[in-house]
Design a protein around this motif. Structure first.
Motif, PDB file in Angstrom:
ATOM      1  N   VAL A 185      54.003  42.056  48.693  1.00  0.00           N
ATOM      2  CA  VAL A 185      53.024  40.975  48.539  1.00  0.00           C
ATOM      3  C   VAL A 185      51.945  41.377  47.549  1.00  0.00           C
ATOM      4  O   VAL A 185      51.561  40.598  46.660  1.00  0.00           O
ATOM      5  CB  VAL A 185      52.387  40.628  49.905  1.00  0.00           C
ATOM      6  N   ALA A 186      51.453  42.612  47.681  1.00  0.00           N
ATOM      7  CA  ALA A 186      50.396  43.094  46.788  1.00  0.00           C
ATOM      8  C   ALA A 186      50.882  43.147  45.352  1.00  0.00           C
ATOM      9  O   ALA A 186      50.164  42.734  44.422  1.00  0.00           O
ATOM     10  CB  ALA A 186      49.912  44.466  47.247  1.00  0.00           C
ATOM     11  N   ALA A 187      52.102  43.655  45.148  1.00  0.00           N
ATOM     12  CA  ALA A 187      52.643  43.749  43.790  1.00  0.00           C
ATOM     13  C   ALA A 187      52.794  42.361  43.177  1.00  0.00           C
ATOM     14  O   ALA A 187      52.474  42.143  41.996  1.00  0.00           O
ATOM     15  CB  ALA A 187      53.987  44.470  43.809  1.00  0.00           C
ATOM     16  N   GLY A 188      53.268  41.399  43.964  1.00  0.00           N
ATOM     17  CA  GLY A 188      53.402  40.031  43.465  1.00  0.00           C
ATOM     18  C   GLY A 188      52.061  39.419  43.127  1.00  0.00           C
ATOM     19  O   GLY A 188      51.917  38.749  42.091  1.00  0.00           O
ATOM     20  N   ALA A 189      51.072  39.661  43.985  1.00  0.00           N
ATOM     21  CA  ALA A 189      49.737  39.106  43.732  1.00  0.00           C
ATOM     22  C   ALA A 189      49.105  39.713  42.497  1.00  0.00           C
ATOM     23  O   ALA A 189      48.437  39.022  41.713  1.00  0.00           O
ATOM     24  CB  ALA A 189      48.843  39.336  44.954  1.00  0.00           C
ATOM     25  N   VAL A 190      49.314  41.009  42.299  1.00  0.00           N
ATOM     26  CA  VAL A 190      48.775  41.665  41.111  1.00  0.00           C
ATOM     27  C   VAL A 190      49.442  41.113  39.853  1.00  0.00           C
ATOM     28  O   VAL A 190      48.776  40.866  38.831  1.00  0.00           O
ATOM     29  CB  VAL A 190      48.958  43.193  41.206  1.00  0.00           C
ATOM     30  N   ALA A 191      50.761  40.889  39.921  1.00  0.00           N
ATOM     31  CA  ALA A 191      51.475  40.324  38.760  1.00  0.00           C
ATOM     32  C   ALA A 191      50.960  38.931  38.425  1.00  0.00           C
ATOM     33  O   ALA A 191      50.719  38.600  37.252  1.00  0.00           O
ATOM     34  CB  ALA A 191      52.975  40.278  39.046  1.00  0.00           C
ATOM     35  N   VAL A 192      50.764  38.103  39.446  1.00  0.00           N
ATOM     36  CA  VAL A 192      50.225  36.756  39.223  1.00  0.00           C
ATOM     37  C   VAL A 192      48.800  36.837  38.683  1.00  0.00           C
ATOM     38  O   VAL A 192      48.407  36.078  37.786  1.00  0.00           O
ATOM     39  CB  VAL A 192      50.255  35.947  40.540  1.00  0.00           C
ATOM     40  N   SER A 193      48.026  37.774  39.213  1.00  0.00           N
ATOM     41  CA  SER A 193      46.633  37.926  38.774  1.00  0.00           C
ATOM     42  C   SER A 193      46.543  38.390  37.334  1.00  0.00           C
ATOM     43  O   SER A 193      45.627  38.000  36.600  1.00  0.00           O
ATOM     44  CB  SER A 193      45.902  38.908  39.689  1.00  0.00           C
ATOM     45  N   ALA A 225      33.350  40.064  42.931  1.00  0.00           N
ATOM     46  CA  ALA A 225      34.210  40.106  41.749  1.00  0.00           C
ATOM     47  C   ALA A 225      34.696  38.719  41.364  1.00  0.00           C
ATOM     48  O   ALA A 225      34.698  38.349  40.184  1.00  0.00           O
ATOM     49  CB  ALA A 225      35.401  41.030  42.008  1.00  0.00           C
ATOM     50  N   ALA A 226      35.113  37.925  42.336  1.00  0.00           N
ATOM     51  CA  ALA A 226      35.644  36.585  42.044  1.00  0.00           C
ATOM     52  C   ALA A 226      34.592  35.708  41.389  1.00  0.00           C
ATOM     53  O   ALA A 226      34.883  34.967  40.440  1.00  0.00           O
ATOM     54  CB  ALA A 226      36.158  35.934  43.323  1.00  0.00           C
ATOM     55  N   ILE A 227      33.362  35.759  41.890  1.00  0.00           N
ATOM     56  CA  ILE A 227      32.308  34.895  41.362  1.00  0.00           C
ATOM     57  C   ILE A 227      31.864  35.356  39.982  1.00  0.00           C
ATOM     58  O   ILE A 227      31.594  34.542  39.098  1.00  0.00           O
ATOM     59  CB  ILE A 227      31.122  34.857  42.343  1.00  0.00           C
ATOM     60  N   LEU A 228      31.816  36.662  39.754  1.00  0.00           N
ATOM     61  CA  LEU A 228      31.349  37.169  38.460  1.00  0.00           C
ATOM     62  C   LEU A 228      32.395  37.034  37.365  1.00  0.00           C
ATOM     63  O   LEU A 228      32.078  36.645  36.237  1.00  0.00           O
ATOM     64  CB  LEU A 228      30.928  38.634  38.587  1.00  0.00           C
ATOM     65  N   PRO A 234      38.660  34.638  40.060  1.00  0.00           N
ATOM     66  CA  PRO A 234      39.460  35.099  41.200  1.00  0.00           C
ATOM     67  C   PRO A 234      40.622  36.007  40.826  1.00  0.00           C
ATOM     68  O   PRO A 234      40.879  36.998  41.520  1.00  0.00           O
ATOM     69  CB  PRO A 234      39.950  33.788  41.831  1.00  0.00           C
ATOM     70  N   CYS A 235      41.341  35.690  39.773  1.00  0.00           N
ATOM     71  CA  CYS A 235      42.472  36.546  39.379  1.00  0.00           C
ATOM     72  C   CYS A 235      41.982  37.907  38.901  1.00  0.00           C
ATOM     73  O   CYS A 235      42.494  38.956  39.308  1.00  0.00           O
ATOM     74  CB  CYS A 235      43.287  35.864  38.282  1.00  0.00           C
ATOM     75  N   THR A 236      40.968  37.903  38.055  1.00  0.00           N
ATOM     76  CA  THR A 236      40.383  39.157  37.595  1.00  0.00           C
ATOM     77  C   THR A 236      39.747  39.901  38.759  1.00  0.00           C
ATOM     78  O   THR A 236      39.768  41.134  38.811  1.00  0.00           O
ATOM     79  CB  THR A 236      39.345  38.897  36.496  1.00  0.00           C
ATOM     80  N   GLY A 237      39.188  39.164  39.713  1.00  0.00           N
ATOM     81  CA  GLY A 237      38.594  39.780  40.892  1.00  0.00           C
ATOM     82  C   GLY A 237      39.599  40.553  41.716  1.00  0.00           C
ATOM     83  O   GLY A 237      39.316  41.656  42.198  1.00  0.00           O
ATOM     84  N   VAL A 238      40.787  39.981  41.910  1.00  0.00           N
ATOM     85  CA  VAL A 238      41.844  40.695  42.629  1.00  0.00           C
ATOM     86  C   VAL A 238      42.166  42.007  41.922  1.00  0.00           C
ATOM     87  O   VAL A 238      42.329  43.058  42.562  1.00  0.00           O
ATOM     88  CB  VAL A 238      43.110  39.818  42.742  1.00  0.00           C
ATOM     89  N   LEU A 239      42.237  41.967  40.607  1.00  0.00           N
ATOM     90  CA  LEU A 239      42.541  43.180  39.837  1.00  0.00           C
ATOM     91  C   LEU A 239      41.408  44.201  39.945  1.00  0.00           C
ATOM     92  O   LEU A 239      41.658  45.407  40.048  1.00  0.00           O
ATOM     93  CB  LEU A 239      42.791  42.822  38.374  1.00  0.00           C
ATOM     94  N   CYS A 240      40.160  43.744  39.898  1.00  0.00           N
ATOM     95  CA  CYS A 240      39.011  44.654  40.005  1.00  0.00           C
ATOM     96  C   CYS A 240      39.065  45.446  41.308  1.00  0.00           C
ATOM     97  O   CYS A 240      38.964  46.686  41.308  1.00  0.00           O
ATOM     98  CB  CYS A 240      37.703  43.863  39.954  1.00  0.00           C
ATOM     99  N   VAL A 241      39.215  44.746  42.427  1.00  0.00           N
ATOM    100  CA  VAL A 241      39.232  45.430  43.716  1.00  0.00           C
ATOM    101  C   VAL A 241      40.470  46.308  43.847  1.00  0.00           C
ATOM    102  O   VAL A 241      40.416  47.399  44.425  1.00  0.00           O
ATOM    103  CB  VAL A 241      39.151  44.411  44.867  1.00  0.00           C
ATOM    104  N   SER A 242      41.596  45.864  43.296  1.00  0.00           N
ATOM    105  CA  SER A 242      42.826  46.667  43.345  1.00  0.00           C
ATOM    106  C   SER A 242      42.656  47.977  42.583  1.00  0.00           C
ATOM    107  O   SER A 242      43.118  49.031  43.032  1.00  0.00           O
ATOM    108  CB  SER A 242      44.004  45.873  42.770  1.00  0.00           C
ATOM    109  N   VAL A 243      41.997  47.925  41.422  1.00  0.00           N
ATOM    110  CA  VAL A 243      41.732  49.151  40.657  1.00  0.00           C
ATOM    111  C   VAL A 243      40.868  50.100  41.475  1.00  0.00           C
ATOM    112  O   VAL A 243      41.118  51.316  41.527  1.00  0.00           O
ATOM    113  CB  VAL A 243      41.047  48.813  39.312  1.00  0.00           C
TER     114      VAL A 243
END
Length: 349
Positions: A19-27, A74-77, A80-89
């Motif tokens: 699920v995480a890998a798919g979400a990161v790919a979409v993000s 992260a999502a607001i700044l 949302p897609c970039t926010g997912v990547l920020c927290v994942s990093v």
């Protein structure tokens, strides 16, 4: 709320990893639409800032502390897609370098702390800004509520995952009650940090806040039955404005928080650690695979002075995170530039 190795069984860990890998790919695909020349470098800074603030555990109840999750911020700044990547990093850097959050549980942590918090927070935020007056106070107020709600929802998401793949036999009802109770309190701290940070950026560069990009719409006049922009109300292009001052200020703040202020953070266990200890969830916790890392537990190996050791680890963490995050987001931006024709809004004038 970093889940260690051993809390969740292998099948559930693998499933959440998928699920995480798919979400990161979409993000990654979605981030191409959210990032531009100004915001791409700032996304890496947002990741570094979240890393720094997560080192600042604050007390929420007797013997319990909490820390920022960062999905709402992260999502607001940056979107949302970039926010997912920020927290994942951030989670990846913490797991590999600092032995914080299990490596086998990385999928669980990304699903819970990056995906759930970001999606929930941004959905709440967008719903609120649509009905509230179009002002900066409304944006910061919506950010407060979105961040507040995202934390207990994340706690419920962990409880659901534990109900499916937990490794100990515990009362899920009691775990859910305890998790939500303590994480509502942590959510208040999350909301304060998020709204203050969003408000600070809005005060100096509102054009850099993704959630406020449509805050001020041009005044419309009806001419011959058609709506047209009123003279003098067309927004001035901001693509050419430098972000160096914002970037330098944000990096300096991150280094100060991680390198100095973190020494005064609460030493009490965070919400998940406290609930796990009280309800026996941690009975099968495993030693972290990176426990021998020179930076494990946010200290530099062989540096005896605790203040210096923690400060150096924090500074190194901020540096590594900003480099890794900036590299990812610049690559995403360059790929967009090479595959998507530039729109008028992307051209500096």
């Amino acid at each position: 709320m970093h889940v260690p190795d051993g809390f969740i069984n292998a099948p559930t860990s693998v499933a959440t990893g998928v699920v995480a890998a798919g979400a990161v790919a979409v993000s990654l695909r979605g981030a191409r639409r959210e990032l531009d020349e100004r915001t791409a470098p700032l996304a890496g800074l947002v990741a570094a800032f979240i890393f720094a603030v997560q080192m600042l555990n604050f007390p929420v109840a007797a013997g319990t502390s909490g820390h920022l999750l960062g999905g709402a911020l992260a999502a607001i700044l940056v979107g949302p897609c970039t926010g997912v990547l920020c927290v994942s990093v951030v989670l990846l850097m913490q797991g590999i370098l600092f032995a914080d959050g299990g490596l086998t549980a990385l999928g669980v942590n990304i699903t819970d702390m990056a995906i759930v918090t970001t999606v929930v927070a941004y959905a709440v935020f967008r719903a609120l800004v649509k009905v509230l007056p179009r002002t900066r106070r409304s944006v910061t107020g919506a950010a407060f509520v979105a961040a507040l709600l995202s934390v207990p929802v994340s706690a419920l998401a962990f409880t659901a995952l534990y109900a499916v793949g937990g490794t100990t036999d515990v009362s899920i009802g009691k775990v859910a009650t305890a998790m939500v109770g303590v994480h509502v309190l942590i959510g208040i701290g999350e909301a304060v940090i998020t709204s203050l940070t969003v408000g600070a950026v809005l005060a100096v560069r509102p054009d850099l806040v993704h959630g406020a990009r449509d805050l001020h719409r041009p005044l419309k006049l009806r001419v011959n039955g058609e709506l047209v922009d009123a003279p003098g109300t067309v927004p001035v292009p901001v693509a050419a404005r430098s972000t160096r001052k914002v970037w330098a200020t944000g990096l300096a703040a991150s280094l100060l928080l991680a390198g100095f202020v973190s020494f005064y953070a609460s030493a009490s266990p965070d919400g998940l650690e406290k609930v796990a200890a009280d309800h026996g969830i941690d009975d099968k916790a495993e030693e972290h695979a990176a426990a021998g890392s020179p930076l494990a537990d946010y200290g530099v190996k062989d540096v005896d002075d605790s203040r210096l050791s923690g400060g150096l680890a924090g500074v190194i963490g901020v540096g590594v995170t900003v480099v890794a995050g900036s590299g990812v987001f610049w690559a995403v931006r360059r790929r967009r530039s090479g595959s998507v024709p530039a729109s008028p809004a992307d051209v500096s004038v």
